[in-house]
Write a protein that holds these residues in place. Structure first.
Motif, PDB file in Angstrom:
ATOM      1  N   PRO A  56      19.460 122.279 -91.262  1.00 11.07           N
ATOM      2  CA  PRO A  56      19.473 120.896 -91.780  1.00 11.07           C
ATOM      3  C   PRO A  56      18.873 119.897 -90.794  1.00 11.07           C
ATOM      4  CG  PRO A  56      21.594 121.965 -92.126  1.00 11.07           C
ATOM      5  CD  PRO A  56      20.811 122.853 -91.209  1.00 11.07           C
ATOM      6  N   ARG A  57      18.919 120.228 -89.506  1.00  7.75           N
ATOM      7  CA  ARG A  57      18.363 119.286 -88.532  1.00  7.75           C
ATOM      8  C   ARG A  57      16.847 119.304 -88.586  1.00  7.75           C
ATOM      9  NH1 ARG A  57      22.290 119.344 -83.398  1.00  7.75           N
ATOM     10  NH2 ARG A  57      21.055 117.466 -83.061  1.00  7.75           N
ATOM     11  N   LYS A  58      16.261 120.476 -88.813  1.00  4.57           N
ATOM     12  CA  LYS A  58      14.800 120.492 -88.961  1.00  4.57           C
ATOM     13  C   LYS A  58      14.414 119.892 -90.310  1.00  4.57           C
ATOM     14  CE  LYS A  58      13.758 124.165 -91.808  1.00  4.57           C
ATOM     15  NZ  LYS A  58      13.108 124.049 -93.098  1.00  4.57           N
ATOM     16  N   GLY A  60      16.040 117.500 -91.818  1.00  7.34           N
ATOM     17  CA  GLY A  60      16.171 116.049 -91.599  1.00  7.34           C
ATOM     18  C   GLY A  60      14.928 115.501 -90.921  1.00  7.34           C
ATOM     19  N   ALA A  61      14.368 116.269 -89.986  1.00  7.37           N
ATOM     20  CA  ALA A  61      13.142 115.844 -89.303  1.00  7.37           C
ATOM     21  C   ALA A  61      11.981 115.753 -90.285  1.00  7.37           C
ATOM     22  CB  ALA A  61      12.813 116.805 -88.156  1.00  7.37           C
ATOM     23  N   LEU A  63      12.249 115.104 -93.530  1.00  7.25           N
ATOM     24  CA  LEU A  63      12.496 113.888 -94.315  1.00  7.25           C
ATOM     25  C   LEU A  63      12.107 112.649 -93.522  1.00  7.25           C
ATOM     26  CD1 LEU A  63      15.993 114.476 -95.975  1.00  7.25           C
ATOM     27  CD2 LEU A  63      13.734 114.817 -96.962  1.00  7.25           C
ATOM     28  N   SER A  64      12.416 112.682 -92.234  1.00  6.28           N
ATOM     29  CA  SER A  64      12.162 111.511 -91.397  1.00  6.28           C
ATOM     30  C   SER A  64      10.672 111.237 -91.225  1.00  6.28           C
ATOM     31  CB  SER A  64      12.824 111.697 -90.037  1.00  6.28           C
ATOM     32  OG  SER A  64      12.643 110.547 -89.247  1.00  6.28           O
ATOM     33  N   SER A  65       9.854 112.286 -91.255  1.00  2.00           N
ATOM     34  CA  SER A  65       8.421 112.066 -91.022  1.00  2.00           C
ATOM     35  C   SER A  65       7.602 112.071 -92.308  1.00  2.00           C
ATOM     36  CB  SER A  65       7.880 113.107 -90.039  1.00  2.00           C
ATOM     37  OG  SER A  65       8.100 114.406 -90.529  1.00  2.00           O
ATOM     38  N   ARG A  72      10.232 114.204-100.643  1.00  5.84           N
ATOM     39  CA  ARG A  72      11.581 114.069-100.066  1.00  5.84           C
ATOM     40  C   ARG A  72      12.657 114.400-101.091  1.00  5.84           C
ATOM     41  NH1 ARG A  72       9.863 108.913 -97.564  1.00  5.84           N
ATOM     42  NH2 ARG A  72      11.130 107.909 -99.171  1.00  5.84           N
ATOM     43  N   ARG A 131      10.023 117.940 -85.406  1.00  6.39           N
ATOM     44  CA  ARG A 131      10.206 116.526 -85.058  1.00  6.39           C
ATOM     45  C   ARG A 131       8.946 115.877 -84.529  1.00  6.39           C
ATOM     46  NH1 ARG A 131      16.018 116.695 -81.953  1.00  6.39           N
ATOM     47  NH2 ARG A 131      17.252 116.931 -83.843  1.00  6.39           N
TER      48      ARG A 131
ATOM     49  N   ARG B  57      13.633 107.465 -94.061  1.00 10.50           N
ATOM     50  CA  ARG B  57      13.075 108.073 -92.858  1.00 10.50           C
ATOM     51  C   ARG B  57      14.027 107.900 -91.677  1.00 10.50           C
ATOM     52  NH1 ARG B  57       6.668 107.264 -93.126  1.00 10.50           N
ATOM     53  NH2 ARG B  57       6.892 108.905 -91.554  1.00 10.50           N
ATOM     54  N   LYS B  58      14.695 106.746 -91.604  1.00 10.55           N
ATOM     55  CA  LYS B  58      15.686 106.596 -90.514  1.00 10.55           C
ATOM     56  C   LYS B  58      16.910 107.450 -90.835  1.00 10.55           C
ATOM     57  CE  LYS B  58      18.968 103.614 -92.185  1.00 10.55           C
ATOM     58  NZ  LYS B  58      20.390 103.874 -92.304  1.00 10.55           N
ATOM     59  N   GLY B  60      16.859 110.294 -92.443  1.00 13.58           N
ATOM     60  CA  GLY B  60      16.441 111.653 -92.097  1.00 13.58           C
ATOM     61  C   GLY B  60      16.581 111.888 -90.600  1.00 13.58           C
ATOM     62  N   ALA B  61      16.248 110.861 -89.813  1.00 13.72           N
ATOM     63  CA  ALA B  61      16.383 110.983 -88.358  1.00 13.72           C
ATOM     64  C   ALA B  61      17.846 111.166 -87.958  1.00 13.72           C
ATOM     65  CB  ALA B  61      15.780 109.755 -87.664  1.00 13.72           C
ATOM     66  N   LEU B  63      20.193 112.548 -89.843  1.00 13.61           N
ATOM     67  CA  LEU B  63      20.535 113.936 -90.213  1.00 13.61           C
ATOM     68  C   LEU B  63      19.988 114.911 -89.179  1.00 13.61           C
ATOM     69  CD1 LEU B  63      19.859 114.123 -94.064  1.00 13.61           C
ATOM     70  CD2 LEU B  63      22.032 113.788 -92.881  1.00 13.61           C
ATOM     71  N   SER B  64      18.785 114.618 -88.713  1.00 11.09           N
ATOM     72  CA  SER B  64      18.140 115.539 -87.774  1.00 11.09           C
ATOM     73  C   SER B  64      18.859 115.586 -86.435  1.00 11.09           C
ATOM     74  CB  SER B  64      16.679 115.130 -87.580  1.00 11.09           C
ATOM     75  OG  SER B  64      16.031 116.030 -86.715  1.00 11.09           O
ATOM     76  N   SER B  65      19.479 114.483 -86.033  1.00  6.47           N
ATOM     77  CA  SER B  65      20.123 114.481 -84.708  1.00  6.47           C
ATOM     78  C   SER B  65      21.627 114.675 -84.778  1.00  6.47           C
ATOM     79  CB  SER B  65      19.774 113.195 -83.953  1.00  6.47           C
ATOM     80  OG  SER B  65      20.184 112.068 -84.680  1.00  6.47           O
ATOM     81  N   CYS B  66      22.184 114.660 -85.973  1.00  8.33           N
ATOM     82  CA  CYS B  66      23.642 114.772 -86.109  1.00  8.33           C
ATOM     83  C   CYS B  66      24.089 116.230 -86.192  1.00  8.33           C
ATOM     84  CB  CYS B  66      24.105 114.028 -87.357  1.00  8.33           C
ATOM     85  SG  CYS B  66      25.848 114.291 -87.704  1.00  8.33           S
ATOM     86  N   VAL B 127      13.122 102.557 -86.883  1.00  8.14           N
ATOM     87  CA  VAL B 127      12.993 104.000 -87.126  1.00  8.14           C
ATOM     88  C   VAL B 127      12.928 104.755 -85.784  1.00  8.14           C
ATOM     89  CG1 VAL B 127      11.556 105.809 -88.135  1.00  8.14           C
ATOM     90  CG2 VAL B 127      11.934 103.683 -89.391  1.00  8.14           C
ATOM     91  N   ARG B 131      15.364 107.705 -84.171  1.00 11.72           N
ATOM     92  CA  ARG B 131      14.823 109.016 -83.798  1.00 11.72           C
ATOM     93  C   ARG B 131      15.073 109.382 -82.355  1.00 11.72           C
ATOM     94  NH1 ARG B 131       8.923 108.764 -86.733  1.00 11.72           N
ATOM     95  NH2 ARG B 131       9.711 109.163 -88.816  1.00 11.72           N
TER      96      ARG B 131
END
Lengths: 230, 230
Positions: A56-58, A60-61, A63-65, A72, A131, B57-58, B60-61, B63-66, B127, B131
């Motif tokens: 999920p962390r990748k 999320g990355a 989605l973020s980019s 999405r 990321r 996008r924020k 998603g960031a 989610l990516s870091s949590c 954003v 990240r």
């Protein structure tokens, strides 16, 4: 100068990476032939959890980019599949249950006490890739899912035949991937076919998939070293 | 040395930032008093779209870091709220409809032709913050949602009273935030109260909220300069 490929040629080129997929690794070959010891299976399940946990962390990355709402909307399903929607659901939970089925406590899987440095480095490299690289390359790196259903089917058959000491209820994760992986790889392919229309972006997509194959292969190298036969 | 605050004291301290919230900005004060010209409203809607568009996008960031599945399970709802689940749904779509209601074509909102450099820089800073900072700080930066429902209620009243040239159907976004923002801020507060239990992390949470107030304020500074009365 490399010529631009048609979408079909690009897809064909991507699919040739099946031979670089970790299904070909000696560790998985032995596992599918019924030759893995309980210690090997346990070591693999405990270490592979770190990969599961980071999916999920990748995603999320990605989605973020990703600037495309339609992409999405579909991609977010991967996160929901892995995290679940409530306590006790989702792919990560299924992997913890696999751990229990092979004789590992949830605690010892979740606290990473068995996690090998090489496995950590490989998984972290994957998350960092998603990321820091353009989002379409992150999508391309997910295309190992093209090759997953074959491996899952082989693995399910092998586990039910050879590893009868493992409660088959613990294999739910592999079963769920039989349907999720094709759906996901279809979406990933659609994105790559649509966006990679220059020699440069096509080469980057192929490199991303190759990189991802390396990640999975390298994890098994470490696991094989630690738990495999000498 | 700063003393550690109780969770209630921390929450109280965070809530004092209401006075730094962009509801206090002259641009919003004039808008809520019915003094904004159609040009101002249109300029604001077109520019604020860039913020709306970047929310997933924020998230998603985050989610990516949590690393906490339970937090991710709830946080992912924010992305679904904004992106929607199918074509024509979601908060970003609602904002595009607001654009149409104030006389902007979808195209001119989506292609960012009206986007001011200062607005872009502020949103991009937000954003980037999510990240690159620890995930709990990214969560803390979302707590401007604590102050949003008041502003939404005032704005809805003002739009229906003063800006009768705008079709009230276009205000659906503000209405949806009346219920989403309290749910989201409640979750954000829960995370911050639980995780920020040292003077350092508490100071970082307060700084994150202050930073986010600056982002929103700075956007309005640029918008006010470009479209406000001279």
């Amino acid at each position: 100068m490399t010529a631009v490929l048609t979408p079909d040629e690009l897809e064909e080129k991507l699919r040739t990476h099946a031979k670089q997929y970790h299904s070909e690794h000696p560790f998985h070959q032995r596992m599918n032939e019924g030759q893995s010891s309980p210690e090997e299976i346990r070591g693999w399940v405990a270490n592979r959890f770190y990969y599961q946990e980071n999916i999920p962390r990748k995603d999320g990355a990605v989605l973020s980019s990703c600037p495309d709402r339609e992409v999405r909307r579909r991609w977010v399903q991967r996160i929901i599949d892995h995290d679940g929607t409530t306590e006790g659901t989702g792919g990560i939970e299924s992997w913890l249950r696999l751990g229990e089925a092979v004789g590992l406590s949830r605690e010892e899987v979740e606290d990473s006490r068995h996690l090998l440095p090489g496995v950590r480095f490989a998984v972290d490299a994957y998350v960092t890739f998603t990321r820091t690289k353009p989002w379409v390359e992150a999508v391309a790196s997910s295309l190992t899912e093209l090759f997953a259903p074959n491996l899952m089917a082989q693995r399910l058959a092998a586990f039910e035949r050879y590893y009868t000491w493992i409660d088959p209820a613990g294999l739910a994760y592999f079963r769920s991937r039989l349907t999720q992986a094709p759906r996901d790889s279809e979406h990933g392919l659609e994105v790559v076919r649509k966006h990679c229309i220059t020699p440069e972006t096509q080469a980057a997509a192929v490199a991303a998939l190759s990189f991802k194959c390396d990640v999975l292969w390298s994890m098994l190298d470490s696991i094989d070293q630690a738990y495999g036969p000498r």
